[in-house]
Design a protein around this motif. Structure first.
Motif, PDB file in Angstrom:
ATOM      1  N   GLU A   1      33.458  31.209  42.577  1.00 37.73           N
ATOM      2  CA  GLU A   1      32.885  32.557  42.611  1.00 37.73           C
ATOM      3  C   GLU A   1      32.741  33.058  44.042  1.00 37.73           C
ATOM      4  O   GLU A   1      33.038  34.221  44.354  1.00 37.73           O
TER       5      GLU A   1
ATOM      6  N   ARG B   1      34.626  36.373  45.661  1.00 34.12           N
ATOM      7  CA  ARG B   1      33.963  37.495  46.357  1.00 34.12           C
ATOM      8  C   ARG B   1      34.589  37.706  47.724  1.00 34.12           C
ATOM      9  O   ARG B   1      34.819  38.844  48.159  1.00 34.12           O
TER      10      ARG B   1
ATOM     11  N   VAL C   1      38.412  39.529  44.494  1.00 35.78           N
ATOM     12  CA  VAL C   1      39.003  39.474  43.152  1.00 35.78           C
ATOM     13  C   VAL C   1      37.890  39.348  42.119  1.00 35.78           C
ATOM     14  O   VAL C   1      36.706  39.179  42.455  1.00 35.78           O
ATOM     15  N   ASP C   2      38.277  39.425  40.843  1.00 35.09           N
ATOM     16  CA  ASP C   2      37.322  39.388  39.739  1.00 35.09           C
ATOM     17  C   ASP C   2      36.550  38.066  39.735  1.00 35.09           C
ATOM     18  O   ASP C   2      37.126  36.998  39.529  1.00 35.09           O
TER      19      ASP C   2
ATOM     20  N   SER D   1      34.084  37.014  37.616  1.00 34.28           N
ATOM     21  CA  SER D   1      33.916  36.392  36.301  1.00 34.28           C
ATOM     22  C   SER D   1      35.194  35.690  35.857  1.00 34.28           C
ATOM     23  O   SER D   1      35.159  34.609  35.263  1.00 34.28           O
ATOM     24  N   ASP D   2      36.351  36.294  36.158  1.00 31.87           N
ATOM     25  CA  ASP D   2      37.616  35.669  35.804  1.00 31.87           C
ATOM     26  C   ASP D   2      37.817  34.375  36.589  1.00 31.87           C
ATOM     27  O   ASP D   2      38.269  33.366  36.044  1.00 31.87           O
TER      28      ASP D   2
END
Length: 647
Positions: free
Chosen positions: A118, A122, A126-127, A129-130
């Protein structure tokens, strides 16, 4: 992770710093960049060919262009990855992920991995949660694989098997992983499959030594036919071609007991008999004397059909059954010409083995199970696709009352012996999975682009996409083939008979699971048998080969190399090695026994003889005290000396 590294420890000494040291030498980014550069010209500008080529010619030209760019890179990559390095990776990552610990410890480790993913997401914008979802799934998959890998390292493939190295080596590995021999993490690879076992001693002659001869014969029909056939002690009786498939009849003198379960009878008397072998060749793309494209159509015409009353509960592969009928029409006279005591073997590689099975079913239909059981010793198949199943799905899981876990429900339903068919499988061979429920090839046809020639249209870019597109664009009959066979190839045929897995050493197995770089076939290190019922589950579990994986260049190349007939004729090397080791063990046992006898001390002999002698002496003492017996003995002695020999 952008800078994800492939760690390749250089020795079996596992240390906490081994991963870090290797990261400096080979990173995943460098690896990918090197491969992309080696394939750049092919990916960006695939060679174009005129659209009127025959399929085999187009395929040959395109693949030659591709493999020239791939071969050097693949060989270099393979040579850098050793079994010892893989062992180091597994041990290091096992400790780092705490896969041997309890669920709470592993959850803490997974949470840490997800948190790192995660944070990196950040940073890269990029995403999040993905990234977290992928990290969690990847960590879970990795842990599951490591659990399997640790079991292979320590316990090998089956119960009672061996992992890597000596017992002391395995103990060292177990200690480093904090695993005990009875731990859940130490279970052998096939522990979930009861029918996967080592070959019993009573089956070695028929399932290994004799079978390896027929693997060589199944390859001899492709090239160097006469010398290779003669080397096996076979005389060629006839050969021919039917339905664009080559067949050969050969005779040899052998013993029926070599095809049966050994009874370990000392000095067993067995009369030699003539054994006639009918070998059917598989698809040979290099043979210009046959219509290869027409044969390909028949191979792909997998629509189910039935053939008669005796086999009405079964359905069979339509295209290959049409081939089998033509082959049977030509070879039937060579069956009829054998004497009443002569025996017959059917044999074949790839579709040759499949056609052999279908010929057997035609014989049951025409002449009955009693004739087949009496006349035919066995059908040997090597790398053959399944071509039959029950017509009624409810019969699929029917089991007999037999305690033999290798019972084949299809053969039993035909009143044939369960060991009538012996199948042999290279586990990475995709052809043995064709037309089955785990077929990795059929779905590729279902993933076509709107242009009708782009395979793997969905998902990430893959090098095989432009290669296969170039092949299909060059094949003028592709649209007809695609439309005619797209539906009928999706079948769930079943394997038949007792199946055998040709296994690598455990180190090579783990290397292939982690890195598909060594595309060459492996030396066979073990042969395991498995029931026809559990074959596909066992392959799917231990040798995953799904549609996406097989679309990657290394896996695709490896898959088909592992299907070509040399991958199965290598079985002979394993057989010779095992036979030599067995003979050596027998010689050592005899020498030890002889030495033990020679080293018996005289005192041992006296200890065994003296009680008997003393007993006789005591008896004589009693007799000598009896005057009547003493007189009789004296008279007898006198007569003997004087020549009146009463004794």
């Amino acid at each position: 992770k952008d800078n994800m590294s492939v760690s390749l420890p250089l020795s079996t000494n596992i240390s906490s710093t081994s991963l870090t040291n290797v990261e400096e030498e080979l990173s995943w980014d460098n690896f990918i960049q090197s491969m992309q550069q080696s394939l750049k010209d092919l990916v960006e500008s695939p060679a174009s060919y005129s659209p009127n080529f025959e399929l085999t010619m187009a395929t040959e030209l395109v693949l030659k262009d591709a493999t020239q760019k791939i071969e050097t890179f693949m060989n270099d990559a393979a040579s850098s990855i050793s079994s010892e390095g893989v062992q180091g990776i597994i041990a290091s990552v096992s400790r780092n992920l705490a896969v041997g610990q309890n669920a709470d410890v592993f959850k803490t480790t997974m949470d840490a991995v997800v948190a790192a993913a995660e944070a990196l997401a950040r940073e890269k914008g990029v995403d999040v949660s993905d990234a977290a979802s992928q990290a969690r799934a990847t960590t879970k998959y990795t842990a599951e694989f490591l659990q399997t890998a640790n079991g292979v390292l320590i316990s090998g493939y089956v119960k009672g098997g061996s992992g890597i190295g000596s017992d002391s080596d395995k103990d060292d590995i177990a200690k480093q992983l904090d695993i005990t021999p009875n731990d859940e993490m130490a279970k052998p690879l096939f522990h979930k499959f009861k029918s996967v076992t080592s070959i019993p001693d009573s089956h070695v002659e028929s399932a290994i030594y004799k079978a390896s001869d027929f693997s060589v014969l199944s390859g001899a029909i492709y090239e160097d036919t006469i010398p290779r056939t003669h080397t096996l002690g076979h005389a060629i009786v006839a050969n021919g071609t039917a339905a664009d498939v080559v067949w050969m009849v050969s005779d040899t003198i052998g013993y029926q007991k070599d095809y049966e379960i050994s009874k370990n009878v000392v000095n067993e008397v067995s009369e030699p008999v003539l054994i006639r072998t009918i070998t059917v060749r598989g698809f040979d793309a290099s043979d210009e004397s046959v219509d290869r494209e027409k044969l390909l159509y028949k191979i792909c015409d997998a629509a189910p059909i039935s053939i008669g009353d005796k086999t009405k509960h079964l359905i069979m592969h339509r295209g290959l059954m049409s081939v089998a009928k033509e082959v049977y029409a030509e070879i039937s006279k060579y069956i009829d010409l054998t004497g009443p005591n002569h025996k017959i073997v059917l044999n074949g590689h790839s579709i040759g083995g499949a056609v052999s099975i279908l010929v057997l079913l035609l014989l049951v239909e025409e002449r009955g199970a009693e004739f087949v059981n009496e006349k035919f010793l066995r059908v040997f198949t090597f790398g053959s696709p399944p071509v039959t199943r029950f017509a009624n799905d409810n019969e699929k899981e029917s089991n007999s009352d037999s305690l033999d876990m290798h019972t084949c429900s299809i053969l039993e339903s035909l009143s044939l012996r369960n060991d009538m068919i012996y199948g042999y499988v290279q586990p990475w061979d995709p052809i043995v999975r064709m037309f089955s429920r785990i077929d990795p090839l059929y779905p590729l046809i279902g993933d076509l682009g709107d242009d009708g020639v782009t395979l793997y249209a969905n998902g990430p870019p893959r090098t095989l996409r432009p290669i296969t597109r170039a092949i299909l664009e060059s094949w003028e009959n592709w649209p007809t083939f695609r439309d005619d066979y797209r539906g009928v190839m999706n079948q769930e045929y079943m394997s038949v008979g007792v199946q055998h897995l040709l296994m690598p050493d455990t180190g090579r197995y783990l290397t292939d699971r982690l890195f598909c770089m060594n595309v060459a076939t492996f030396p066979i290190d073990n042969v395991l048998r498995v029931s026809s019922k559990e074959l596909y589950d066992a392959l799917e579990s231990a040798f995953p080969l799904d549609t996406f994986v097989i679309s990657l260049v290394p896996t695709a190349i490896r898959s088909f190399i592992h299907h070509f007939y040399p991958a199965y004729t290598d079985f002979e090397d394993y057989s010779k090695k095992r036979k030599a080791n067995e003979d050596k063990s027998m010689r050592v046992s005899r020498d030890e026994a002889s030495s033990e006898i020679k080293n018996l001390k005289m005192i041992d002999v006296k200890e065994r003889v003296n009680p008997v002698v003393n007993k006789e002496i005591e008896k004589m003492k009693v007799d000598l005290k009896d005057e009547q017996k003493l007189s009789s003995l004296a008279e007898a002695a006198a007569r003997f000396v004087l020549g009146d020999k009463l004794f």
